[in-house]
Design an enzyme around this catalytic site. Structure first.
Site, PDB file in Angstrom:
ATOM      1  N   LYS A  12      37.456  33.380  44.245  1.00 40.51           N
ATOM      2  CA  LYS A  12      37.582  34.780  44.647  1.00 40.51           C
ATOM      3  C   LYS A  12      37.558  34.899  46.177  1.00 40.51           C
ATOM      4  CE  LYS A  12      35.408  36.189  40.302  1.00 40.51           C
ATOM      5  NZ  LYS A  12      34.277  36.885  39.628  1.00 40.51           N
ATOM      6  N   TYR A  52      41.453  42.016  34.889  1.00 43.32           N
ATOM      7  CA  TYR A  52      40.140  42.515  34.440  1.00 43.32           C
ATOM      8  C   TYR A  52      40.259  43.688  33.467  1.00 43.32           C
ATOM      9  CZ  TYR A  52      37.401  39.534  37.555  1.00 43.32           C
ATOM     10  OH  TYR A  52      36.789  38.459  38.158  1.00 43.32           O
ATOM     11  N   PHE A  60      31.740  49.542  37.189  1.00 43.30           N
ATOM     12  CA  PHE A  60      31.994  48.683  38.346  1.00 43.30           C
ATOM     13  C   PHE A  60      33.477  48.313  38.514  1.00 43.30           C
ATOM     14  CE2 PHE A  60      30.566  46.007  34.764  1.00 43.30           C
ATOM     15  CZ  PHE A  60      31.640  45.130  34.641  1.00 43.30           C
ATOM     16  N   THR A  94      27.046  34.874  35.126  1.00 43.32           N
ATOM     17  CA  THR A  94      27.744  35.905  35.911  1.00 43.32           C
ATOM     18  C   THR A  94      26.968  36.296  37.154  1.00 43.32           C
ATOM     19  OG1 THR A  94      28.754  36.759  33.890  1.00 43.32           O
ATOM     20  CG2 THR A  94      28.716  38.236  35.770  1.00 43.32           C
ATOM     21  N   ARG A 105      27.923  28.941  41.045  1.00 44.12           N
ATOM     22  CA  ARG A 105      27.285  30.202  41.465  1.00 44.12           C
ATOM     23  C   ARG A 105      25.818  29.985  41.813  1.00 44.12           C
ATOM     24  NH1 ARG A 105      30.021  33.714  36.601  1.00 44.12           N
ATOM     25  NH2 ARG A 105      32.028  34.182  37.595  1.00 44.12           N
ATOM     26  N   ASN A 115      30.793  36.904  43.137  1.00 42.37           N
ATOM     27  CA  ASN A 115      30.222  35.704  42.512  1.00 42.37           C
ATOM     28  C   ASN A 115      31.136  34.474  42.584  1.00 42.37           C
ATOM     29  OD1 ASN A 115      32.009  36.381  40.518  1.00 42.37           O
ATOM     30  ND2 ASN A 115      30.468  36.810  38.950  1.00 42.37           N
ATOM     31  N   HIS A 118      36.031  32.648  39.257  1.00 43.35           N
ATOM     32  CA  HIS A 118      36.286  33.096  37.885  1.00 43.35           C
ATOM     33  C   HIS A 118      36.734  31.916  37.030  1.00 43.35           C
ATOM     34  CE1 HIS A 118      38.107  35.166  34.467  1.00 43.35           C
ATOM     35  NE2 HIS A 118      39.113  34.320  34.623  1.00 43.35           N
ATOM     36  N   GLU A 129      45.557  34.588  30.870  1.00 45.73           N
ATOM     37  CA  GLU A 129      45.389  34.564  32.323  1.00 45.73           C
ATOM     38  C   GLU A 129      46.357  33.587  32.990  1.00 45.73           C
ATOM     39  OE1 GLU A 129      41.174  33.839  32.603  1.00 45.73           O
ATOM     40  OE2 GLU A 129      40.701  35.858  31.873  1.00 45.73           O
TER      41      GLU A 129
HETATM   42  P1  ABT Z   1      34.539  36.565  35.807  1.00 49.37           P
HETATM   43  O1  ABT Z   1      34.717  35.096  35.748  1.00 49.37           O
HETATM   44  O2  ABT Z   1      34.864  37.166  37.145  1.00 49.37           O
HETATM   45  O3  ABT Z   1      35.269  37.257  34.679  1.00 49.37           O
HETATM   46  O4  ABT Z   1      32.990  36.794  35.610  1.00 49.37           O
HETATM   47  P2  ABT Z   1      32.153  36.580  34.259  1.00 49.37           P
HETATM   48  O5  ABT Z   1      33.085  36.306  33.128  1.00 49.37           O
HETATM   49  O6  ABT Z   1      31.063  35.606  34.521  1.00 49.37           O
HETATM   50  O7  ABT Z   1      31.477  37.990  34.055  1.00 49.37           O
HETATM   51  P3  ABT Z   1      32.159  39.343  33.675  1.00 49.37           P
HETATM   52  B1  ABT Z   1      31.225  40.189  32.731  1.00 49.37           B
HETATM   53  O8  ABT Z   1      33.531  39.131  33.103  1.00 49.37           O
HETATM   54  O9  ABT Z   1      32.273  40.076  35.057  1.00 49.37           O
HETATM   55  C1  ABT Z   1      33.502  40.366  35.665  1.00 49.37           C
HETATM   56  C2  ABT Z   1      33.274  40.745  37.097  1.00 49.37           C
HETATM   57  O10 ABT Z   1      32.549  41.948  37.157  1.00 49.37           O
HETATM   58  C3  ABT Z   1      31.424  41.804  37.999  1.00 49.37           C
HETATM   59  N1  ABT Z   1      30.325  42.568  37.420  1.00 49.37           N
HETATM   60  C4  ABT Z   1      29.991  42.361  36.119  1.00 49.37           C
HETATM   61  C5  ABT Z   1      29.656  43.470  38.211  1.00 49.37           C
HETATM   62  O11 ABT Z   1      29.988  43.644  39.399  1.00 49.37           O
HETATM   63  N2  ABT Z   1      28.628  44.161  37.666  1.00 49.37           N
HETATM   64  C6  ABT Z   1      28.238  43.983  36.358  1.00 49.37           C
HETATM   65  O12 ABT Z   1      27.289  44.630  35.903  1.00 49.37           O
HETATM   66  C7  ABT Z   1      28.952  43.029  35.546  1.00 49.37           C
HETATM   67  C8  ABT Z   1      28.572  42.801  34.092  1.00 49.37           C
HETATM   68  C9  ABT Z   1      31.138  40.340  38.071  1.00 49.37           C
HETATM   69  C10 ABT Z   1      32.487  39.709  37.905  1.00 49.37           C
HETATM   70  N3  ABT Z   1      33.155  39.512  39.161  1.00 49.37           N
HETATM   71  N4  ABT Z   1      32.909  39.481  40.291  1.00 49.37           N
HETATM   72  N5  ABT Z   1      32.976  39.355  41.397  1.00 49.37           N
HETATM   73 MG    MG Z   2      34.779  37.421  32.692  1.00 53.56          MG
END
Ligand code: ABT
Ligand code: MG
Length: 151
Positions: A12, A52, A60, A94, A105, A115, A118, A129
């Site tokens: 990212k 997404y 968010f 996450t 991470r 984070n 992905h 994807e």
């Molecule tokens: P990705 O690999 O980015 O999809 O992350 P992951 O699958 O580990 O977690 P998910 B739940 O898919 O999160 C997608 C992005 O959304 C952000 N996020 C998530 C928040 O900012 N707040 C939240 O409460 C949650 C649940 C984290 C992930 N991306 N970034 N940056």
């Molecule tokens: Mg995800």
């Protein structure tokens, strides 16, 4: 378990800005996976929203799309046995503060909204994807396999 399982991985904008591209590529290579697609792009809003789309009703979502489109992303496809689940394990939870040290991470981040990386969360997500981010001509079709590689 097939040797040609493929997963989509994206470093990212925060991971790219912080100079983690080489470190992350190195981890997947050292694990034994093969890089079959690689490019750096600043994602369009359309691409980010499609990527997404499962989160489009979440509070968010707009911040997430702004973040992902804020700078260059390094998009990759990695191939190898168990790559989808293993990449998720190597990436960590996450929330980087809940990720174990030793994961990407867990070693390099502190912020759930930034984070670093992905990874596809299932075979269906990987297929979707990879097709969203890459044209088939941008991916290796046939990996030259050496008896010394785990592929
Ligand atoms: P990705 O690999 O980015 O999809 O992350 P992951 O699958 O580990 O977690 P998910 B739940 O898919 O999160 C997608 C992005 O959304 C952000 N996020 C998530 C928040 O900012 N707040 C939240 O409460 C949650 C649940 C984290 C992930 N991306 N970034 N940056
Ligand atoms: Mg995800």
């Amino acid at each position: 378990m097939s040797n040609d399982e493929r997963t989509f991985i994206a470093i990212k904008p925060d991971g790219v800005a912080r100079g983690l591209v080489g470190e992350i590529i190195s981890r997947f290579q050292r694990k034994g996976y093969t890089l079959v697609g690689l490019k750096q792009v600043v994602p369009s809003k359309d691409l980010a929203e499609s990527h997404y789309e499962e989160h489009k009703e979440r509070p968010f979502f707009s911040g997430l799309v702004s973040f992902i489109t804020s700078g260059p992303v390094v998009a990759m496809v990695w191939e190898g046995k168990g790559s989808i689940a293993m990449a998720r394990a190597m990436i960590g939870a996450t929330n980087p503060l809940a990720s174990a040290p030793g994961t990407i991470r867990g070693d390099f981040g502190v912020d759930v909204g930034r984070n670093i990386i992905h990874g596809s969360d299932s075979a269906d997500s990987a297929k979707r994807e990879i097709a969203l981010w890459f044209k088939s001509c941008e991916l290796l079709t046939e990996v030259v396999r050496s008896s010394n590689l785990y592929v």
